[in-house]
Design a protein around this motif. Structure first.
Motif, PDB file in Angstrom:
ATOM      1  N   TYR A 175      -3.207   7.166   7.614  1.00 42.62           N
ATOM      2  CA  TYR A 175      -2.382   6.368   8.278  1.00 42.62           C
ATOM      3  C   TYR A 175      -1.086   6.795   8.438  1.00 42.62           C
ATOM      4  O   TYR A 175      -0.554   7.658   7.834  1.00 42.62           O
TER       5      TYR A 175
ATOM      6  N   ASN B 295      -7.112   5.634   9.219  1.00 44.58           N
ATOM      7  CA  ASN B 295      -6.556   4.671  10.171  1.00 44.58           C
ATOM      8  C   ASN B 295      -5.465   5.247  11.084  1.00 44.58           C
ATOM      9  O   ASN B 295      -4.456   5.782  10.606  1.00 44.58           O
TER      10      ASN B 295
ATOM     11  N   ASP C 150      -7.743   7.111  -0.625  1.00 48.19           N
ATOM     12  CA  ASP C 150      -7.095   5.725   0.033  1.00 48.19           C
ATOM     13  C   ASP C 150      -8.412   5.124   0.410  1.00 48.19           C
ATOM     14  O   ASP C 150      -8.916   5.583   1.634  1.00 48.19           O
TER      15      ASP C 150
ATOM     16  N   GLY D 197       0.774  -1.197   0.063  1.00 48.10           N
ATOM     17  CA  GLY D 197      -0.224  -0.008  -0.066  1.00 48.10           C
ATOM     18  C   GLY D 197       0.909   1.162  -0.024  1.00 48.10           C
ATOM     19  O   GLY D 197       0.568   2.326  -0.615  1.00 48.10           O
ATOM     20  N   GLN D 198       1.957   1.079   0.482  1.00 44.64           N
ATOM     21  CA  GLN D 198       2.956   2.469   0.644  1.00 44.64           C
ATOM     22  C   GLN D 198       3.098   2.673  -0.843  1.00 44.64           C
ATOM     23  O   GLN D 198       3.368   3.901  -1.104  1.00 44.64           O
TER      24      GLN D 198
ATOM     25  N   SER E  83      -4.512  -0.323   0.325  1.00 43.22           N
ATOM     26  CA  SER E  83      -3.492  -1.215   0.855  1.00 43.22           C
ATOM     27  C   SER E  83      -4.237  -2.437   0.735  1.00 43.22           C
ATOM     28  O   SER E  83      -5.184  -2.998   1.455  1.00 43.22           O
TER      29      SER E  83
ATOM     30  N   THR F 165      -3.250  -5.348   1.475  1.00 38.98           N
ATOM     31  CA  THR F 165      -3.069  -6.113   2.401  1.00 38.98           C
ATOM     32  C   THR F 165      -4.031  -6.312   3.667  1.00 38.98           C
ATOM     33  O   THR F 165      -4.119  -7.362   4.292  1.00 38.98           O
ATOM     34  N   LYS F 166      -4.982  -5.364   3.453  1.00 41.39           N
ATOM     35  CA  LYS F 166      -6.017  -5.376   4.433  1.00 41.39           C
ATOM     36  C   LYS F 166      -7.068  -6.024   4.150  1.00 41.39           C
ATOM     37  O   LYS F 166      -7.037  -7.424   3.895  1.00 41.39           O
TER      38      LYS F 166
HETATM   39  N1  PLP Z   1      -3.355   3.051   3.713  1.00 40.88           N
HETATM   40  C1  PLP Z   1      -3.824   2.705   4.780  1.00 40.88           C
HETATM   41  C2  PLP Z   1      -5.107   3.342   4.965  1.00 40.88           C
HETATM   42  C3  PLP Z   1      -3.285   1.719   5.772  1.00 40.88           C
HETATM   43  O1  PLP Z   1      -4.127   1.528   6.839  1.00 40.88           O
HETATM   44  C4  PLP Z   1      -2.050   1.353   5.474  1.00 40.88           C
HETATM   45  C5  PLP Z   1      -1.456   0.349   6.380  1.00 40.88           C
HETATM   46  O2  PLP Z   1      -1.972   0.007   7.513  1.00 40.88           O
HETATM   47  C6  PLP Z   1      -1.413   1.588   4.380  1.00 40.88           C
HETATM   48  C7  PLP Z   1      -2.099   2.600   3.373  1.00 40.88           C
HETATM   49  C8  PLP Z   1      -0.136   1.019   3.905  1.00 40.88           C
HETATM   50  O3  PLP Z   1      -0.029   0.036   3.357  1.00 40.88           O
HETATM   51  P1  PLP Z   1       0.833  -1.364   3.402  1.00 40.88           P
HETATM   52  O4  PLP Z   1       1.084  -1.581   4.779  1.00 40.88           O
HETATM   53  O5  PLP Z   1       0.108  -2.459   2.484  1.00 40.88           O
HETATM   54  O6  PLP Z   1       2.049  -0.837   2.822  1.00 40.88           O
END
Ligand code: PLP
Length: 426
Positions: free
Chosen positions: A110, A158, A183, A85-86, A205, A207-208
């Protein structure tokens, strides 16, 4: 075709559409490279004259199928997957900002994104001005400069759980001739589709919730195709003037509505290379196949847990926008009438020490850095992700020292509540 389908069907079927004799399940193209018969065929790919695969850093069929599914879910024209996500947030901004440029961003985001934008991008010569998402329109207007190239916010922040007024932000961005980038990680397109409210680009992201099982770090950028880059050609020369690294090709002219994602792929991914592995994209796709079912259960469970917490004597405050009386209840009802997400923040009477004792007493609910997956988990930002900050600095960053972030999973809500109850009593 997939655009007319309902989101449940898109989750299960979009992206990979096999023809006769091909695997029914999305294959993992675990290959860095792709074969051609003539040198000329390969040359045309390098010149972007023909579409096709040649090297997985730029494109891979497994990654592309999953990107297409996410684009369909958001209602966009094109999407690109990233390794985190970064990376998605970095690429989304860097695709239209260069040294000397500026963008405006909600301060309710975040912490990792806050640092990326405020510290690391500054080192690249790109400046950001953070504004409160709840600030009056004139105050946000005042943050714009002639060199401002984008407005950025999180649908649900977040960990502070503030809800973005997307229509207000879109209006402001467009008034200043720049795109709104949102986002949309926490609600996912199941609960909110920011393009329908005027956002131009969406980032995730994955990942979530999208992965949902805490197996694969990943990100995505989706373009609505709605922002008219040519109308503000002077602001976005990277899209509207010839790219010397592609023999003078101009993205907006060559790719129309696909210009933004094509540039991000052909230029940024080529040079910076934050591509996900096809194996991770396969896992992400499995997660997406049940996203529509999981989000319903996350929201239902979180509502029950939030209502329980609100009634407890030992609980000082609860922040969940599904509770009537919450500051963001009306915005949540407007943008996410089916529910927001499974994340709740709350504080216990007695502050930081009591919060730590409570968390250490949990048995079913695990202490992890992660958020938004199938298993209920908990984090105390003041002791973990933000532990370098003093209490005063925490408040400045919008994170109260006693804030506990509870990510409600898809187990049985009664079991989650029973664990919280025994920890409150411990
Ligand atoms: N955007 C949001 C809202 C997030 O909560 C996060 C991570 O917690 C990110 C971006 C970053 O994502 P990643 O951890 O996949 O790099």
């Amino acid at each position: 075709m997939t655009k007319q389908l309902k989101h449940e069907t898109i989750c299960v079927q979009a992206g990979w559409t096999p023809t006769k004799g091909e695997p029914r399940v999305l294959p993992i193209y675990q290959s860095t490279t792709f074969k051609y018969d003539t040198s000329e065929q390969m040359a045309k790919l390098f010149d972007l004259e023909e579409a096709g695969y040649f090297y997985t850093r730029l494109q891979n069929p497994t990654n592309d199928a999953v990107a297409a599914k996410i684009a369909a879910l958001e209602g966009g024209v094109a999407a690109m997957l990233t390794s985190s996500g970064q990376a998605a947030n970095f690429y989304a901004i860097f695709n239209i900002c260069q040294a000397g440029d500026h963008f405006v961003c909600s301060s309710a985001i975040y912490g990792g994104t806050f640092n990326l934008f405020g510290v690391t991008m500054k080192k690249l010569g790109i400046e950001v001005t953070f504004i409160s998402p709840d600030a009056p329109e004139e105050e946000i207007d005042a943050a714009f400069r002639p060199n401002t190239k984008a407005l950025f916010g999180e649908t649900i922040s977040n960990p502070s759980m503030e809800i973005l007024d997307i229509e207000k932000f879109a209006r402001i961005a467009h008034k200043h001739g720049v795109p709104l980038i949102v986002d949309n990680t926490f609600p996912t397109p199941i609960n909110c589709r920011p393009f329908e409210w005027g956002a131009d680009i969406v980032v995730h992201s994955t990942t979530k919730y999208m992965d949902g099982h805490a197996t694969a770090v990943g990100g995505a950028i989706v373009d609505s195709g709605n922002f008219d880059w040519e109308a503000y050609a002077d602001k976005f020369p990277g899209l509207t003037t010839p790219d010397e690294s592609y023999h003078g090709l101009t993205y907006t002219r060559a790719f129309g509505k696909g210009a933004y994602i094509t540039k991000a792929t052909a230029q940024l991914m080529r040079d910076l290379g934050s591509i996900p592995s096809p194996q991770n994209s396969f896992l992400l796709n499995l997660g997406l196949e049940t996203l529509h079912l999981r989000m319903v259960q996350h929201c239902k469970n979180a509502q029950q847990v939030a209502e329980y917490l609100e009634k407890q004597e030992k609980v000082a405050w609860v922040n969940f926008s599904g509770l009537p009386g919450n500051k963001y209840y009306d915005l949540a009802q407007k943008y996410m009438p089916k529910g927001t997400c499974g994340v709740i923040s709350f504080g216990l009477k007695g502050g930081r020490d009591v919060s730590i004792r409570f968390m250490d007493s949990l048995q079913l609910v695990a202490i992890v850095t992660h958020v938004a997956d199938a298993r209920t988990c908990v984090l105390h930002p003041a002791s973990h992700t933000h532990r370098q900050l003093s209490d005063e600095q925490l408040v400045e960053a919008g994170v109260r020292p006693d804030l506990i972030r509870l990510s409600v999973g898809i187990e049985n809500a009664e079991d989650i509540i029973a664990d919280i109850e025994q920890a409150l009593n411990a």
